[in-house]
Design an enzyme around this catalytic site. Structure first.
Site, PDB file in Angstrom:
ATOM      1  CB  SER A 180      -0.941   0.010   1.214  1.00  0.00           C
ATOM      2  OG  SER A 180      -0.197  -0.031   2.420  1.00  0.00           O
ATOM      3  CG  HIS A 208      -3.753  -0.957  -2.141  1.00  0.00           C
ATOM      4  ND1 HIS A 208      -4.312   0.301  -2.044  1.00  0.00           N
ATOM      5  CD2 HIS A 208      -3.495  -1.352  -0.864  1.00  0.00           C
ATOM      6  CE1 HIS A 208      -4.379   0.652  -0.769  1.00  0.00           C
ATOM      7  NE2 HIS A 208      -3.894  -0.330  -0.032  1.00  0.00           N
ATOM      8  CE  LYS A 239      -7.608   0.352   0.278  1.00  0.00           C
ATOM      9  NZ  LYS A 239      -8.550  -0.238   1.264  1.00  0.00           N
TER      10      LYS A 239
END
Length: 409
Positions: A180, A208, A239
């Site tokens: 991250s 991610h 996200k």
């Protein structure tokens, strides 16, 4: 009482002196490249909305439809009466999307890892964790009571050394899929091979990577073409997916065990069904439109080309996370302030989020950014570098060498 509060006040003051004090900023309006921050219009490279879906009309319409059908709250844990038909449909769709037998929806990624790890291992077992793993993996491993060992970042040889001498009944490797704060990708094929060799499990936190990597954004496992019953795959949905929540996918027997024993699933109120409605719309977009991932890759290349001559190190990353390491905490804060004065928000990340001596600007690219907006950022960073560039030795203040940065991380 006063002594206790004095201690806390002194510790807060110490954080300020060390340039480690965090400050929230008030954001108005929907997430996107252009935000209103503390009342001012700002070009943002700060959020994890990697595909620009957080304000997509299709997701808004699906959420509105779910709101009309299911109301606002789930009102119960999933094991009582909170598991809606919409969440059931989402779990089936998520499992199919990542190519695994079954998936389980959690309220967020932190809760997922905090529930999964203690459900799989306990006292007498072994957990091997990458040094740069996210805090939720670390906290989940500590909560489990298993023996917890940290290996150097992406050091497969060290992992094998630990596995080869292990006599623990259960062994679990935990790793981010995409890290991250650095943006690099874990060596998943090599780690999975070690799991096969030494009879271990692999938990991949792909917070991610999901939506960004692999065909149609199917994640870091798909990026490498990996499939195994030994893998538990955790993806977050707040996200790149643009909404909220998380899921864990894997072998059907393992997922059933998590339903029975993951405390952060069993003992929490289920997520509102309208979020599942929006996420089903996300999956339809991912399956039918891949231009966002292509545009994102183009922006990554544009940024690397544009920042190649800066005096600070841009870490190698092919993902949406681009880390410009400057080393010094105060310099990172100053650069953030300089950019903000130009109407650009890039957050300064400092220890303990990153290793000491590797303070950085964390640039988050999104498919919603334009090439012109990325050029604006590149120009602003070059202007900031010129401001701090000093001395005939050609080095910026507090700039650390690449060797020192690598040693610190």
């Amino acid at each position: 009482m006063s002594d206790l509060m004095d201690q806390i006040s002194a510790q807060l003051m110490q954080l300020q002196e060390q340039k480690l004090f965090r400050k929230r900023r008030v954001v108005d309006g929907p997430q996107g490249p252009l935000l209103t921050i503390d009342g001012k219009p700002t070009l943002a490279f700060s959020n994890n909305d990697y595909l620009g879906l957080a304000n997509h009309p299709a997701l808004i319409a699906a959420a509105r439809d779910g709101l009309e059908r299911f109301g606002v709250g789930a009102a119960s844990s999933a094991l009582i009466s909170g598991h809606s038909s919409e969440c059931e449909a989402l779990e089936i769709a998520l499992a199919g999307f990542v190519g695994m037998p079954r998936a389980l929806h959690f309220s967020n990624g932190y809760m997922a890892n905090m529930g999964v790890i203690p459900a799989l291992v306990g006292p007498g077992d072994l957990v091997l964790s990458d040094r740069l793993n996210h805090a939720c993996l670390i906290d989940g491993a500590r909560l489990s009571g298993a023996e917890f060992r940290v290996y150097p970042h992406n050091d497969v040889a060290k992992v094998e050394q630990q596995l080869a001498k292990s006599t623990h009944p259960r062994k679990l490797i935990i790793t981010d899929g995409v890290f991250s704060m650095d943006g690099d990708i874990a060596p998943l094929p090599e780690l999975l091979a070690l799991c096969e060799k030494y009879d271990a499990w692999l938990l991949v936190d792909d917070a991610h990577g999901f939506g960004v990597l692999g065909p149609q954004g199917r994640g870091s496992l798909a990026h490498f073409g990996l499939a195994s019953w030994r893998v538990l795959y955790m993806g977050t949905l707040g996200k790149a997916a643009g909404v909220s929540g998380a899921f864990v996918a894997g072998d059907a027997t393992l997922i059933e065990w998590l339903v029975q024993r993951a405390r952060t699933y069993v003992f929490t109120t289920a997520s509102p069904p309208m979020l599942a409605s929006a996420l089903l719309a996300t999956l339809k977009l991912l399956e039918t439109e891949d231009w966002r991932q292509q545009h994102l890759r183009q922006l990554v290349q544009q940024l690397h080309d544009g920042l190649a001559t800066l005096p600070w190190q841009l870490l190698p990353s092919e993902t949406a996370i681009q880390a410009l390491v400057v080393g010094d905490n105060q310099l990172a804060l100053d650069l953030m302030a300089d950019l903000l004065a130009q109407g650009i928000w890039v957050p300064a990340i400092r220890p303990p989020t990153v290793p000491k001596g590797t303070a950085r600007l964390r640039i988050s690219l999104s498919a919603a950014h334009t090439t012109e907006q990325v050029d604006q950022l590149i120009t602003a960073l070059h202007a900031a570098a010129a401001k701090y560039f000093a001395g005939e030795d050609g080095k910026a203040p507090a700039l650390q060498s690449k060797e020192k940065i690598e040693e610190a991380s």
